[in-house]
Design a protein around this motif. Sequence first.
Motif, PDB file in Angstrom:
ATOM      1  N   THR A 117     -14.154 -11.406  -5.837  1.00  0.00           N
ATOM      2  CA  THR A 117     -15.496 -10.826  -5.700  1.00  0.00           C
ATOM      3  C   THR A 117     -15.524  -9.300  -5.811  1.00  0.00           C
ATOM      4  OG1 THR A 117     -15.288 -10.807  -3.288  1.00  0.00           O
ATOM      5  CG2 THR A 117     -16.340 -12.734  -4.276  1.00  0.00           C
ATOM      6  N   ILE A 118     -14.382  -8.659  -5.699  1.00  0.00           N
ATOM      7  CA  ILE A 118     -14.304  -7.202  -5.817  1.00  0.00           C
ATOM      8  C   ILE A 118     -13.761  -6.887  -7.204  1.00  0.00           C
ATOM      9  CG2 ILE A 118     -13.200  -5.114  -4.901  1.00  0.00           C
ATOM     10  CD1 ILE A 118     -13.004  -6.591  -2.189  1.00  0.00           C
ATOM     11  N   PRO A 119     -14.345  -5.922  -7.908  1.00  0.00           N
ATOM     12  CA  PRO A 119     -13.835  -5.585  -9.247  1.00  0.00           C
ATOM     13  C   PRO A 119     -12.350  -5.206  -9.208  1.00  0.00           C
ATOM     14  CG  PRO A 119     -15.921  -4.475  -8.829  1.00  0.00           C
ATOM     15  CD  PRO A 119     -15.502  -5.113  -7.534  1.00  0.00           C
ATOM     16  N   LEU A 120     -11.634  -5.578 -10.245  1.00  0.00           N
ATOM     17  CA  LEU A 120     -10.191  -5.375 -10.325  1.00  0.00           C
ATOM     18  C   LEU A 120      -9.777  -3.937 -10.039  1.00  0.00           C
ATOM     19  CD1 LEU A 120      -7.301  -6.261 -11.059  1.00  0.00           C
ATOM     20  CD2 LEU A 120      -7.886  -5.776 -13.438  1.00  0.00           C
ATOM     21  N   GLY A 121     -10.366  -2.986 -10.728  1.00  0.00           N
ATOM     22  CA  GLY A 121      -9.981  -1.583 -10.560  1.00  0.00           C
ATOM     23  C   GLY A 121     -10.192  -1.094  -9.147  1.00  0.00           C
ATOM     24  N   THR A 122     -11.311  -1.447  -8.566  1.00  0.00           N
ATOM     25  CA  THR A 122     -11.612  -1.038  -7.196  1.00  0.00           C
ATOM     26  C   THR A 122     -10.667  -1.706  -6.208  1.00  0.00           C
ATOM     27  OG1 THR A 122     -13.942  -0.713  -7.746  1.00  0.00           O
ATOM     28  CG2 THR A 122     -13.403  -0.994  -5.407  1.00  0.00           C
ATOM     29  N   GLY A 123     -10.530  -3.015  -6.319  1.00  0.00           N
ATOM     30  CA  GLY A 123      -9.694  -3.761  -5.387  1.00  0.00           C
ATOM     31  C   GLY A 123      -8.241  -3.325  -5.424  1.00  0.00           C
ATOM     32  N   TYR A 124      -7.716  -3.182  -6.633  1.00  0.00           N
ATOM     33  CA  TYR A 124      -6.317  -2.798  -6.754  1.00  0.00           C
ATOM     34  C   TYR A 124      -6.087  -1.384  -6.234  1.00  0.00           C
ATOM     35  CZ  TYR A 124      -1.666  -2.064  -8.629  1.00  0.00           C
ATOM     36  OH  TYR A 124      -0.339  -1.788  -8.753  1.00  0.00           O
ATOM     37  N   ALA A 125      -6.996  -0.463  -6.557  1.00  0.00           N
ATOM     38  CA  ALA A 125      -6.850   0.920  -6.089  1.00  0.00           C
ATOM     39  C   ALA A 125      -6.918   0.996  -4.566  1.00  0.00           C
ATOM     40  CB  ALA A 125      -7.930   1.804  -6.718  1.00  0.00           C
ATOM     41  N   VAL A 126      -7.805   0.241  -3.952  1.00  0.00           N
ATOM     42  CA  VAL A 126      -7.908   0.234  -2.489  1.00  0.00           C
ATOM     43  C   VAL A 126      -6.643  -0.364  -1.887  1.00  0.00           C
ATOM     44  CG1 VAL A 126      -9.146  -0.798  -0.530  1.00  0.00           C
ATOM     45  CG2 VAL A 126     -10.429   0.225  -2.430  1.00  0.00           C
ATOM     46  N   TRP A 127      -6.167  -1.470  -2.433  1.00  0.00           N
ATOM     47  CA  TRP A 127      -4.959  -2.140  -1.938  1.00  0.00           C
ATOM     48  C   TRP A 127      -3.754  -1.211  -2.012  1.00  0.00           C
ATOM     49  CZ3 TRP A 127      -0.637  -4.086  -4.824  1.00  0.00           C
ATOM     50  CH2 TRP A 127       0.173  -4.993  -4.133  1.00  0.00           C
ATOM     51  N   VAL A 128      -3.569  -0.584  -3.167  1.00  0.00           N
ATOM     52  CA  VAL A 128      -2.444   0.344  -3.338  1.00  0.00           C
ATOM     53  C   VAL A 128      -2.600   1.561  -2.434  1.00  0.00           C
ATOM     54  CG1 VAL A 128      -1.361   1.947  -4.962  1.00  0.00           C
ATOM     55  CG2 VAL A 128      -1.874  -0.376  -5.683  1.00  0.00           C
ATOM     56  N   GLY A 129      -3.822   2.082  -2.318  1.00  0.00           N
ATOM     57  CA  GLY A 129      -4.056   3.250  -1.471  1.00  0.00           C
ATOM     58  C   GLY A 129      -3.720   2.978  -0.018  1.00  0.00           C
ATOM     59  N   ILE A 130      -4.160   1.830   0.489  1.00  0.00           N
ATOM     60  CA  ILE A 130      -3.848   1.474   1.883  1.00  0.00           C
ATOM     61  C   ILE A 130      -2.342   1.330   2.048  1.00  0.00           C
ATOM     62  CG2 ILE A 130      -4.041  -0.342   3.635  1.00  0.00           C
ATOM     63  CD1 ILE A 130      -6.904  -0.844   2.495  1.00  0.00           C
ATOM     64  N   GLY A 131      -1.715   0.650   1.106  1.00  0.00           N
ATOM     65  CA  GLY A 131      -0.271   0.457   1.183  1.00  0.00           C
ATOM     66  C   GLY A 131       0.500   1.765   1.088  1.00  0.00           C
ATOM     67  N   ALA A 132       0.079   2.639   0.186  1.00  0.00           N
ATOM     68  CA  ALA A 132       0.778   3.912   0.001  1.00  0.00           C
ATOM     69  C   ALA A 132       0.639   4.803   1.237  1.00  0.00           C
ATOM     70  CB  ALA A 132       0.242   4.629  -1.231  1.00  0.00           C
ATOM     71  N   VAL A 133      -0.570   4.920   1.744  1.00  0.00           N
ATOM     72  CA  VAL A 133      -0.784   5.757   2.928  1.00  0.00           C
ATOM     73  C   VAL A 133      -0.088   5.136   4.135  1.00  0.00           C
ATOM     74  CG1 VAL A 133      -2.522   6.618   4.551  1.00  0.00           C
ATOM     75  CG2 VAL A 133      -2.913   6.801   2.087  1.00  0.00           C
ATOM     76  N   GLY A 134      -0.223   3.839   4.296  1.00  0.00           N
ATOM     77  CA  GLY A 134       0.426   3.170   5.419  1.00  0.00           C
ATOM     78  C   GLY A 134       1.934   3.331   5.393  1.00  0.00           C
ATOM     79  N   THR A 135       2.523   3.184   4.207  1.00  0.00           N
ATOM     80  CA  THR A 135       3.972   3.325   4.083  1.00  0.00           C
ATOM     81  C   THR A 135       4.404   4.765   4.337  1.00  0.00           C
ATOM     82  OG1 THR A 135       4.013   1.491   2.507  1.00  0.00           O
ATOM     83  CG2 THR A 135       5.948   2.924   2.561  1.00  0.00           C
ATOM     84  N   ALA A 136       3.644   5.728   3.834  1.00  0.00           N
ATOM     85  CA  ALA A 136       3.979   7.135   4.068  1.00  0.00           C
ATOM     86  C   ALA A 136       3.873   7.484   5.551  1.00  0.00           C
ATOM     87  CB  ALA A 136       3.063   8.040   3.245  1.00  0.00           C
ATOM     88  N   VAL A 137       2.829   7.000   6.213  1.00  0.00           N
ATOM     89  CA  VAL A 137       2.664   7.265   7.643  1.00  0.00           C
ATOM     90  C   VAL A 137       3.791   6.588   8.431  1.00  0.00           C
ATOM     91  CG1 VAL A 137       1.190   6.830   9.668  1.00  0.00           C
ATOM     92  CG2 VAL A 137       0.188   7.684   7.536  1.00  0.00           C
ATOM     93  N   TYR A 138       4.130   5.351   8.060  1.00  0.00           N
ATOM     94  CA  TYR A 138       5.261   4.674   8.705  1.00  0.00           C
ATOM     95  C   TYR A 138       6.540   5.496   8.537  1.00  0.00           C
ATOM     96  CZ  TYR A 138       9.062   1.423   9.524  1.00  0.00           C
ATOM     97  OH  TYR A 138      10.215   0.842   9.983  1.00  0.00           O
ATOM     98  N   GLY A 139       6.763   6.007   7.342  1.00  0.00           N
ATOM     99  CA  GLY A 139       7.941   6.831   7.095  1.00  0.00           C
ATOM    100  C   GLY A 139       7.968   8.078   7.960  1.00  0.00           C
ATOM    101  N   ILE A 140       6.818   8.711   8.104  1.00  0.00           N
ATOM    102  CA  ILE A 140       6.737   9.925   8.919  1.00  0.00           C
ATOM    103  C   ILE A 140       6.973   9.599  10.398  1.00  0.00           C
ATOM    104  CG2 ILE A 140       5.131  11.687   9.785  1.00  0.00           C
ATOM    105  CD1 ILE A 140       3.901  11.671   6.891  1.00  0.00           C
ATOM    106  N   VAL A 141       6.339   8.543  10.884  1.00  0.00           N
ATOM    107  CA  VAL A 141       6.413   8.217  12.306  1.00  0.00           C
ATOM    108  C   VAL A 141       7.739   7.550  12.687  1.00  0.00           C
ATOM    109  CG1 VAL A 141       5.369   6.799  14.140  1.00  0.00           C
ATOM    110  CG2 VAL A 141       3.912   8.059  12.551  1.00  0.00           C
ATOM    111  N   ALA A 142       8.139   6.541  11.946  1.00  0.00           N
ATOM    112  CA  ALA A 142       9.297   5.741  12.349  1.00  0.00           C
ATOM    113  C   ALA A 142      10.606   6.168  11.698  1.00  0.00           C
ATOM    114  CB  ALA A 142       9.035   4.269  12.030  1.00  0.00           C
ATOM    115  N   GLN A 143      10.526   6.757  10.501  1.00  0.00           N
ATOM    116  CA  GLN A 143      11.745   7.114   9.781  1.00  0.00           C
ATOM    117  C   GLN A 143      12.002   8.622   9.766  1.00  0.00           C
ATOM    118  OE1 GLN A 143      13.734   4.605   8.407  1.00  0.00           O
ATOM    119  NE2 GLN A 143      12.333   3.288   9.525  1.00  0.00           N
ATOM    120  N   HIS A 144      11.120   9.362  10.408  1.00  0.00           N
ATOM    121  CA  HIS A 144      11.246  10.824  10.527  1.00  0.00           C
ATOM    122  C   HIS A 144      11.245  11.519   9.161  1.00  0.00           C
ATOM    123  CE1 HIS A 144      11.935   9.970  14.698  1.00  0.00           C
ATOM    124  NE2 HIS A 144      12.957   9.199  14.383  1.00  0.00           N
ATOM    125  N   ASP A 145      10.444  10.980   8.235  1.00  0.00           N
ATOM    126  CA  ASP A 145      10.236  11.667   6.958  1.00  0.00           C
ATOM    127  C   ASP A 145       9.499  12.978   7.229  1.00  0.00           C
ATOM    128  OD1 ASP A 145      11.349   9.455   5.746  1.00  0.00           O
ATOM    129  OD2 ASP A 145       9.475   8.717   4.885  1.00  0.00           O
TER     130      ASP A 145
END
Length: 104
Positions: A52-80
């Motif tokens: 129901t969500i357009p491909l470009g929008t859905g994929y960009a949101v999915w990747v954005g959440i994953g990228a930010v979440g992974t970067a924040v995890y790296g900063i908090v838990a891995q001391h990046d």
Amino acid sequence: MSWLVLIVSGVLETVWAAALGAAKGFSRPIPIITFGVALLLSMSGLAYALRTIPLGTGYAVWVGIGAVGTAVYGIVAQHDPASFGRIACLVLIVAGVVGLKVLH
């Protein structure tokens, strides 16, 4: 409902990325299992949301959440490094994801 599933799927992208790092080259069984389950659920949720969500929008949101979440995890838990520039770029990604949702 699709947006909620998409957000959860983006968070699961963070989980599988963190588990992949913890698997140490696929040598540790629990992170490997976590990676596989989170990857399967994340991709399944993305596929569901894209019905129901357009491909470009859905994929960009999915990747954005994953990228930010992974970067924040790296900063908090891995001391990046948490430099001003890095944080500013993450804020820009979040702004883009919010913008895609608002303008949808």
